[in-house]
Design an enzyme around this catalytic site. Structure first.
Site, mmCIF file in Angstrom:
data_model
loop_
_atom_site.group_PDB
_atom_site.id
_atom_site.type_symbol
_atom_site.label_atom_id
_atom_site.label_comp_id
_atom_site.label_asym_id
_atom_site.label_seq_id
_atom_site.Cartn_x
_atom_site.Cartn_y
_atom_site.Cartn_z
ATOM 1 N N ARG A 277 -1.239 -9.963 13.743
ATOM 2 C CA ARG A 277 -1.389 -8.624 13.170
ATOM 3 C C ARG A 277 -2.316 -8.647 11.964
ATOM 4 O O ARG A 277 -3.155 -7.753 11.788
ATOM 5 C CB ARG A 277 -0.003 -8.083 12.792
ATOM 6 C CG ARG A 277 0.010 -6.602 12.454
ATOM 7 C CD ARG A 277 1.390 -5.995 12.640
ATOM 8 N NE ARG A 277 2.262 -6.238 11.513
ATOM 9 C CZ ARG A 277 3.355 -6.984 11.535
ATOM 10 N NH1 ARG A 277 3.698 -7.610 12.651
ATOM 11 N NH2 ARG A 277 4.118 -7.120 10.472
ATOM 12 N N ARG B 135 11.583 -12.289 7.192
ATOM 13 C CA ARG B 135 12.748 -11.430 7.418
ATOM 14 C C ARG B 135 13.641 -12.007 8.517
ATOM 15 O O ARG B 135 13.169 -12.351 9.597
ATOM 16 C CB ARG B 135 12.296 -10.021 7.796
ATOM 17 C CG ARG B 135 13.476 -9.067 7.973
ATOM 18 C CD ARG B 135 13.066 -7.625 7.893
ATOM 19 N NE ARG B 135 12.009 -7.279 8.842
ATOM 20 C CZ ARG B 135 11.485 -6.059 8.939
ATOM 21 N NH1 ARG B 135 11.896 -5.103 8.126
ATOM 22 N NH2 ARG B 135 10.541 -5.811 9.815
ATOM 23 N N ARG C 235 13.172 -10.591 14.648
ATOM 24 C CA ARG C 235 12.526 -9.719 15.628
ATOM 25 C C ARG C 235 11.188 -10.337 16.017
ATOM 26 O O ARG C 235 10.567 -11.058 15.232
ATOM 27 C CB ARG C 235 12.284 -8.323 15.036
ATOM 28 C CG ARG C 235 13.535 -7.594 14.643
ATOM 29 C CD ARG C 235 13.228 -6.172 14.214
ATOM 30 N NE ARG C 235 12.020 -6.091 13.379
ATOM 31 C CZ ARG C 235 11.515 -4.950 12.946
ATOM 32 N NH1 ARG C 235 12.066 -3.803 13.247
ATOM 33 N NH2 ARG C 235 10.428 -4.947 12.181
ATOM 34 N N ARG D 43 -9.672 3.766 10.335
ATOM 35 C CA ARG D 43 -9.233 2.457 10.842
ATOM 36 C C ARG D 43 -10.384 1.666 11.466
ATOM 37 O O ARG D 43 -10.222 0.483 11.767
ATOM 38 C CB ARG D 43 -8.125 2.643 11.881
ATOM 39 C CG ARG D 43 -6.820 3.142 11.294
ATOM 40 C CD ARG D 43 -5.712 3.121 12.317
ATOM 41 N NE ARG D 43 -4.462 3.620 11.790
ATOM 42 C CZ ARG D 43 -3.573 2.895 11.124
ATOM 43 N NH1 ARG D 43 -3.826 1.629 10.893
ATOM 44 N NH2 ARG D 43 -2.450 3.430 10.687
ATOM 45 N N LYS E 289 0.824 -1.216 0.000
ATOM 46 C CA LYS E 289 0.000 0.000 0.000
ATOM 47 C C LYS E 289 0.860 1.269 0.000
ATOM 48 O O LYS E 289 0.585 2.214 -0.745
ATOM 49 C CB LYS E 289 -0.922 -0.018 1.226
ATOM 50 C CG LYS E 289 -1.841 1.182 1.359
ATOM 51 C CD LYS E 289 -2.915 0.932 2.389
ATOM 52 C CE LYS E 289 -2.354 0.768 3.789
ATOM 53 N NZ LYS E 289 -1.967 2.071 4.384
#
Length: 214
Positions: free
Chosen positions: A168, A128, A157, A89, A13
């Protein structure tokens, strides 16, 4: 042209928003930029938002909605049109945006929704890895370290671990679906296939925008 852009984390996005702003000369409105500007300009709502943020609290919807309305009322919006990114949101914010646009005499021309299968986003976002010694970042699928690397030399992480990414994505889907349903009922949503080359996504975006103009 007044547009809203939506998409799950990792859908591209941000990349496409930057290309749209450059190509069409739209005012790019993101919540982060709006908050920073309102605080820097010491507007009443900006100072109120800062008081919540300084206390480590979430800024209430009525303050956020007011800051968005202040931004939409500025002269460059009438001249350029806008691309709204990162807002609304929640469904409540979407209803507030409808009312604020009506108050300002502004029409929302379309909602661009960049779609990618969440399972593919999970792979994209949770791949990642970071080299422990150098801090260099790689991706297990799209940018792996050279040769047969030792996974013990790398770490992830917490935000990049599959379980964190999955949570998420679930939160974003749950929040975003009612908003999309709201705008689909107004016949404003243009769905774009995001799982293709960046330039091909942008070509599809431009076709969708041209169809909105006609």
């Amino acid at each position: 042209m007044n547009l809203l852009i939506m998409g799950l984390p990792g859908a591209g996005k941000g990349t496409q928003a930057a290309k749209l702003v450059e190509n069409y000369g739209l005012a790019h409105i993101s919540t982060g930029d709006m908050f920073r500007a309102a605080i820097a300009n010491e507007t009443e709502l900006g100072l109120l938002a800062k008081s919540y943020m300084d206390g480590g609290n979430l800024v209430p919807d009525e303050v956020t909605n007011g800051i968005v309305k202040e931004r939409l009322a500025q002269d460059d919006i009438k001249e350029k049109g806008f691309l709204l990114d990162g807002y609304p949101r929640t469904l409540e914010q979407a209803h507030a945006l409808d009312q604020n646009l009506a108050d300002l005499g502004i029409n929302l021309d379309g909602v661009i929704n960049i779609e990618i299968d969440p399972s593919k986003l999970l792979e994209r976002l949770s791949g990642r890895i970071i080299h422990k010694q150098t801090g260099e970042t790689f991706h297990k699928v799209f940018n792996p370290p050279a040769g047969d690397y030792n996974e013990d030399d790398y770490y992830q992480r917490e935000d990049d671990k599959p379980e964190s990414v999955a949570r998420r994505l679930e939160v974003n889907i749950a929040q975003g679906q009612p908003i999309l349903d709201h705008y689909r009922a107004k016949n404003l949503v243009q769905d774009i296939e995001g799982d293709q080359d960046i330039e091909l996504v942008f070509e599809d975006l431009k076709k969708a925008i041209e169809s909105l103009k006609s």
